[in-house]
Design an enzyme around this catalytic site. Structure first.
Site, PDB file in Angstrom:
ATOM      1  N   ASP A 214       0.874  -1.188   0.000  1.00 19.54           N
ATOM      2  CA  ASP A 214       0.000   0.000   0.000  1.00 19.54           C
ATOM      3  C   ASP A 214       0.902   1.225   0.000  1.00 19.54           C
ATOM      4  O   ASP A 214       2.053   1.128  -0.411  1.00 19.54           O
ATOM      5  CB  ASP A 214      -0.977  -0.039   1.186  1.00 19.54           C
ATOM      6  N   SER A 236       4.526  -0.562  -4.038  1.00 20.78           N
ATOM      7  CA  SER A 236       3.630   0.215  -3.183  1.00 20.78           C
ATOM      8  C   SER A 236       2.556   0.954  -3.971  1.00 20.78           C
ATOM      9  O   SER A 236       2.435   0.813  -5.185  1.00 20.78           O
ATOM     10  CB  SER A 236       4.442   1.212  -2.360  1.00 20.78           C
ATOM     11  N   HIS A 237       1.805   1.759  -3.259  1.00 18.21           N
ATOM     12  CA  HIS A 237       0.859   2.674  -3.901  1.00 18.21           C
ATOM     13  C   HIS A 237       1.426   4.093  -3.968  1.00 18.21           C
ATOM     14  O   HIS A 237       0.690   5.044  -4.180  1.00 18.21           O
ATOM     15  CB  HIS A 237      -0.485   2.672  -3.159  1.00 18.21           C
ATOM     16  N   GLY A 238       2.725   4.226  -3.697  1.00 15.73           N
ATOM     17  CA  GLY A 238       3.358   5.518  -3.918  1.00 15.73           C
ATOM     18  C   GLY A 238       3.495   6.378  -2.679  1.00 15.73           C
ATOM     19  O   GLY A 238       3.208   5.974  -1.558  1.00 15.73           O
TER      20      GLY A 238
END
Ligand SMILES: *[C@@H]1O[C@H](CO)[C@@H](O)[C@H](O)[C@H]1NC(C)=O
Ligand SMILES: *[C@@H]1O[C@H](CO)[C@@H](O)[C@H](O)[C@H]1NC(C)=O
Ligand SMILES: *[C@@H]1O[C@H](CO)[C@@H](O)[C@H](O)[C@H]1NC(C)=O
Ligand SMILES: *[C@@H]1O[C@H](CO)[C@@H](O)[C@H](O)[C@H]1NC(C)=O
Ligand SMILES: *[C@@H]1O[C@H](CO)[C@@H](O)[C@H](O)[C@H]1NC(C)=O
Ligand SMILES: *[C@@H]1O[C@H](CO)[C@@H](O)[C@H](O)[C@H]1NC(C)=O
Ligand SMILES: *[C@@H]1O[C@H](CO)[C@@H](O)[C@H](O)[C@H]1NC(C)=O
Ligand SMILES: *[C@@H]1O[C@H](CO)[C@@H](O)[C@H](O)[C@H]1NC(C)=O
Ligand SMILES: *[C@@H]1O[C@H](CO)[C@@H](O)[C@H](O)[C@H]1NC(C)=O
Length: 393
Positions: A214, A236-238
């Site tokens: 995430d 990840s989601h940044g």
């Protein structure tokens, strides 16, 4: 109470067979008794003795040979002048139904945590060893209402949820953190944010390697004066601002945030800002946010503003976001995307994004020409030459 500015040093290491020695921190002179903890034995909960020792002793040592069974949540707040030397392992009891109803609750986004650590003048380090990493239970560490904290040289493995929450902290630095979330489930290691920052000021996250499922780092409600530097994020989601402005009646601020020298690989997003729109949501401001020098590899959405987060286009037009976004810079962002759109600035109608600069991008899609999408943003100079004229809705 006199609160002098000694750091908290906390170092966790939990990978098997690595046995790296604890880094040689300077041991602070805290003066009083030292207590060494041995496990009580099979079937016993070591949480009470751990807690008692932290309250009673100025130095608490969990030796490398000790694995403490933590089956009750740890409230270690209000500590003063402590030195925690965790060379061994804290193994959170793998009783999922128990934990799901017995963590410390945080009403914010319905989170719970195993362990809250707070106070002032605490020195700790943790160099954990585990002979079988799959036996490890997840760790979630919340730095709670703490001031002047240095968390360094930690290895954190397989948190069931967020790895780190900075809750109402001031002057908190993380350095040299290794985060790994692996999952055998087909859903992957969901919600394993590396860091979430909440109601905290003056936070630094640097020199760390994160492999998770995430957000690598998420700046949530009232994160101010934050520096993220030299991170290597995979899967990840940044690096995300928000989501903000979700809750009616609330005013959310994220201000003065710089993220610099970030490697982002195999990720859903690179640099991202997201704010809610629609009926019955909250409001806020995102101001002075800089994303600089990102090297991205196979990132779905390398550069993103979404000011209609979780809101249909029609609802966003009718109820534009009241979370304003201004003075934002995305610069020196290079690498590869997975789709053709390499930058997408989607703002609510009505000049709610202002002074947004996007330049020095060198992002390459897998094939064809890179696309730059925008709506309701007035871009100037070199930004306009990338995006052309943005649609106004
Ligand atoms: C940990 O403590 C719990 C609660 O006392 C107990 O049920 C469990 O067996 C213990 N685990 C170990 C490995 O001793
Ligand atoms: C933790 O313990 C302190 C002192 O006993 C108490 O005041 C506080 O409410 C506890 N915190 C939580 C979240 O339970
Ligand atoms: C590690 O622990 C798991 C769960 O108990 C077990 O299935 C596995 O065989 C262990 N692996 C090793 C290398 O001991
Ligand atoms: C911030 O915390 C660090 C310890 O992590 C300390 O050395 C430093 O003096 C603190 N800075 C301020 C301004 O309090
Ligand atoms: C965030 O800061 C603003 C301005 O100080 C305040 O109005 C708001 O209540 C804060 N939000 C939270 C969740 O603390
Ligand atoms: C950082 O990430 C890249 C891409 O995933 C990887 O090749 C590299 O080895 C990583 N560096 C470190 C220090 O982990
Ligand atoms: C942001 O930084 C500026 C310049 O240092 C400072 O004046 C301002 O108070 C900061 N904003 C917040 C919310 O801390
Ligand atoms: C913007 O934020 C940075 C920290 O990220 C700070 O150094 C700078 O002073 C801020 N600028 C303004 C105008 O507030
Ligand atoms: C636009 O934002 C940049 C970056 O935060 C800032 O330095 C500059 O002063 C802003 N310009 C205006 C006109 O506010």
């Amino acid at each position: 109470m006199q609160l002098t500015l000694l750091p908290i040093l906390l170092a966790l290491s939990s990978l098997p067979a690595i046995l790296a020695n604890a880094p040689s921190h300077t041991v602070q002179n805290v003066g009083r008794a030292s207590c060494t903890l041995a496990p009580l034995g099979a079937g016993k909960d070591d949480s009470p003795q751990f807690l008692t020792a932290m309250q009673a002793c100025s130095t608490v040592v969990v030796p490398a040979t000790s694995t403490l069974n933590i089956s009750t949540r740890l409230n270690m707040t209000g500590l003063t002048n402590k030195h925690l030397s965790l060379q061994g392992t804290l193994r959170f009891d793998p009783n999922i139904p128990y934990w799901s109803t017995n963590g410390f609750p945080f009403t914010f986004q319905t989170q719970i945590t195993f362990w809250i650590l707070g106070g002032t003048n605490i020195v700790a380090w943790y160099d954990a060893f585990a002979s079988n990493s799959s036996l490890l239970r997840p760790i979630i560490l919340t730095i709670f209402q703490a001031k002047n904290v240095l968390v360094q040289n930690i290895k954190m493995l397989n948190s069931p949820e967020w790895f780190n929450l900075v809750n109402e902290g001031q002057n908190v630095t993380y350095s040299g953190i290794t985060i790994n979330a692996a999952s055998t489930s087909s859903h992957g290691p969901s919600n394993t944010d590396g860091w979430d920052i909440y109601r905290s000021d003056n936070v630094v996250i640097k020199d760390s390697v994160i492999n998770n499922g995430d957000d690598c780092v998420s700046f949530k409600v009232n994160s101010t004066n934050v520096l993220v530097s030299n991170l290597n994020c995979t899967g990840s989601h940044g690096i995300s601002v928000g989501s903000l402005g979700q809750f009616a009646g609330m005013f959310d601020i994220v201000e003065n945030v710089t993220s610099i020298n970030v490697r982002m690989s195999n990720a859903q997003n690179g640099a991202r800002i997201k704010a809610w729109a629609g009926s019955g949501v909250g409001s806020g401001i995102v101001k002075n946010i800089t994303f600089i020098n990102f090297i991205e590899s196979k990132v779905d959405n390398p550069v993103v503003i979404d000011q209609c987060y979780m809101t249909s286009a029609a609802a966003c037009a009718q109820f534009p976001s009241n979370t304003l976004i201004q003075d934002v810079v995305f610069t020196q962002i290079s690498g590869t995307s997975t789709g053709s759109t390499v930058a997408n600035l989607a703002c609510s109608p009505g000049a709610r994004c202002s002074n947004i600069t996007v330049n020095n991008l060198a992002l390459t899609p897998p094939s064809g020409t890179a696309k730059y999408a925008c709506q309701n943003v007035k871009l100037s100079g070199s930004s306009a030459s990338l995006f052309g004229t943005c649609a106004t809705t």
